[in-house]
Design a protein around this motif. Structure first.
Motif, PDB file in Angstrom:
ATOM      1  N   GLY A 118       0.806  -1.212   0.000  1.00  0.00           N
ATOM      2  CA  GLY A 118       0.000   0.000   0.000  1.00  0.00           C
ATOM      3  C   GLY A 118       0.836   1.257   0.000  1.00  0.00           C
ATOM      4  O   GLY A 118       2.045   1.228  -0.268  1.00  0.00           O
ATOM      5  N   LYS A 119       0.199   2.379   0.307  1.00  0.00           N
ATOM      6  CA  LYS A 119       0.868   3.672   0.380  1.00  0.00           C
ATOM      7  C   LYS A 119       1.588   3.813   1.713  1.00  0.00           C
ATOM      8  O   LYS A 119       1.120   3.312   2.725  1.00  0.00           O
ATOM      9  CB  LYS A 119      -0.147   4.804   0.233  1.00  0.00           C
ATOM     10  N   VAL A 120       2.704   4.533   1.715  1.00  0.00           N
ATOM     11  CA  VAL A 120       3.462   4.747   2.959  1.00  0.00           C
ATOM     12  C   VAL A 120       3.222   6.163   3.478  1.00  0.00           C
ATOM     13  O   VAL A 120       3.400   7.140   2.747  1.00  0.00           O
ATOM     14  CB  VAL A 120       4.976   4.535   2.729  1.00  0.00           C
ATOM     15  N   HIS A 121       2.798   6.245   4.734  1.00  0.00           N
ATOM     16  CA  HIS A 121       2.695   7.537   5.405  1.00  0.00           C
ATOM     17  C   HIS A 121       4.098   7.889   5.909  1.00  0.00           C
ATOM     18  O   HIS A 121       4.619   7.246   6.819  1.00  0.00           O
ATOM     19  CB  HIS A 121       1.710   7.443   6.578  1.00  0.00           C
ATOM     20  N   LYS A 122       4.715   8.907   5.333  1.00  0.00           N
ATOM     21  CA  LYS A 122       6.134   9.183   5.571  1.00  0.00           C
ATOM     22  C   LYS A 122       6.423   9.660   6.991  1.00  0.00           C
ATOM     23  O   LYS A 122       7.507   9.419   7.524  1.00  0.00           O
ATOM     24  CB  LYS A 122       6.643  10.215   4.561  1.00  0.00           C
ATOM     25  N   ILE A 153       1.579   1.862   6.574  1.00  0.00           N
ATOM     26  CA  ILE A 153       1.121   1.595   5.218  1.00  0.00           C
ATOM     27  C   ILE A 153      -0.399   1.537   5.238  1.00  0.00           C
ATOM     28  O   ILE A 153      -0.997   0.957   6.150  1.00  0.00           O
ATOM     29  CB  ILE A 153       1.729   0.277   4.706  1.00  0.00           C
ATOM     30  N   TYR A 154      -1.025   2.132   4.244  1.00  0.00           N
ATOM     31  CA  TYR A 154      -2.482   2.238   4.241  1.00  0.00           C
ATOM     32  C   TYR A 154      -3.013   2.274   2.818  1.00  0.00           C
ATOM     33  O   TYR A 154      -2.250   2.300   1.849  1.00  0.00           O
ATOM     34  CB  TYR A 154      -2.911   3.507   4.995  1.00  0.00           C
ATOM     35  N   GLY A 155      -4.339   2.280   2.704  1.00  0.00           N
ATOM     36  CA  GLY A 155      -4.991   2.398   1.414  1.00  0.00           C
ATOM     37  C   GLY A 155      -5.792   1.158   1.044  1.00  0.00           C
ATOM     38  O   GLY A 155      -5.801   0.149   1.750  1.00  0.00           O
ATOM     39  N   GLU A 184      -5.344  -1.055  -1.261  1.00  0.00           N
ATOM     40  CA  GLU A 184      -4.515  -2.241  -1.476  1.00  0.00           C
ATOM     41  C   GLU A 184      -4.187  -2.926  -0.144  1.00  0.00           C
ATOM     42  O   GLU A 184      -4.181  -4.153  -0.047  1.00  0.00           O
ATOM     43  CB  GLU A 184      -3.224  -1.847  -2.198  1.00  0.00           C
ATOM     44  N   THR A 185      -3.928  -2.129   0.866  1.00  0.00           N
ATOM     45  CA  THR A 185      -3.639  -2.669   2.203  1.00  0.00           C
ATOM     46  C   THR A 185      -4.840  -3.431   2.744  1.00  0.00           C
ATOM     47  O   THR A 185      -4.722  -4.577   3.214  1.00  0.00           O
ATOM     48  CB  THR A 185      -3.283  -1.528   3.182  1.00  0.00           C
ATOM     49  N   GLU A 243      -7.839   6.710   7.166  1.00  0.00           N
ATOM     50  CA  GLU A 243      -6.952   5.733   6.531  1.00  0.00           C
ATOM     51  C   GLU A 243      -6.447   4.680   7.512  1.00  0.00           C
ATOM     52  O   GLU A 243      -6.383   3.483   7.188  1.00  0.00           O
ATOM     53  CB  GLU A 243      -5.768   6.425   5.832  1.00  0.00           C
TER      54      GLU A 243
END
Length: 251
Positions: free
Chosen positions: A142-146, A151-153, A155-156, A186
């Protein structure tokens, strides 16, 4: 109590607890829930608080949402006590879903002899888990919260549905008689799916999270199996836990 005193007291409570339910505020101030609702409307018009599901939080939400390094250093002694108890509940060779909270991260040092399969959406958790020779580690996509390293979204969430594990461990941002809450959608969607994919859901929350609320509802109490905390909750919250068959463990 004069209205000015009551409004000031509400602000003090929210500053101390970060957020609070209407029920909790009514008990603390010894007034009706309708009175609290009217007070919160006044404070919201002054842009002091933000009304959310079942309660309120300070309008300046950024003061509540810490980056990962700040969150990791808060209340470490209490976190470790809660985490140690949580680790004791895990059977050897279990499969575990672990959310990205620092409360759940605190469990990892106590897992060296467990031989677990750990599935997580946290980059920092995954790094620590790789240092345990007996563990197997899987990172969700998924997306990474920097800033907060999770990881979220969509896909996660979709990938979590592929698993059915023995335990899911969730760090709690806020919990009250209506359920568990978080400040961001999220993270909330990931946590919600994790608890649906496990035989047993275990929530970790220090006393400052009890009888508080948040922007996004993760679940009702009936979807929770165990709550581990460091102080006994209010009588109303205890009743809600009992009615929803949630086991309370105090450390």
């Amino acid at each position: 109590m004069l209205i000015e005193e009551r409004l000031s007291r509400i602000q003090e409570i929210l500053e101390a607890k970060k957020s609070a339910s209407i029920d909790y505020l009514a008990v603390q101030l010894k007034v009706s829930k309708d009175t609290i609702r009217r007070d919160l409307i006044k404070l919201e018009k002054q842009e002091i608080v933000k009304r959310i599901h079942g309660g309120a939080m300070l309008a300046n939400r950024e003061a509540m949402i810490f980056n990962y390094q700040e969150r990791a250093g808060k209340d470490q002694v209490i976190k470790e006590r809660i985490a140690k108890k949580a680790a004791q509940l895990i059977k050897n060779n279990a499969a575990v879903l672990m959310d990205s909270s620092t409360s759940v991260e605190a469990i990892i040092p106590f897992l060296h002899d467990k031989g677990i399969l750990a599935i997580t959406n946290s980059l920092s958790h995954a790094s620590l888990l790789t240092q345990i020779p007996s563990s197997e580690v899987r990172i969700l996509p998924g997306k990474v919260h920097k800033q907060q390293l999770f990881i979220y979204g969509a896909e996660t969430v979709d990938k979590i549905r592929d698993y059915f594990v023995d335990y899911s461990f969730l760090g709690v941002f806020a919990i009250n008689a209506d359920g568990m809450f978080i400040h961001t959608e999220e993270e909330g969607l990931v946590k919600r799916q994790m608890l649906l994919q496990s035989k047993q859901t275990i929530a970790l929350a220090d006393h400052t999270k009890l009888d508080t609320t948040g922007l996004f509802k993760i679940s009702s109490l009936k979807e929770l199996d165990i709550l581990i905390t460091d102080q006994e909750p209010s009588s109303d919250f205890l009743t809600a836990l009992e009615q929803n068959h949630v086991e309370l463990i105090l450390v």
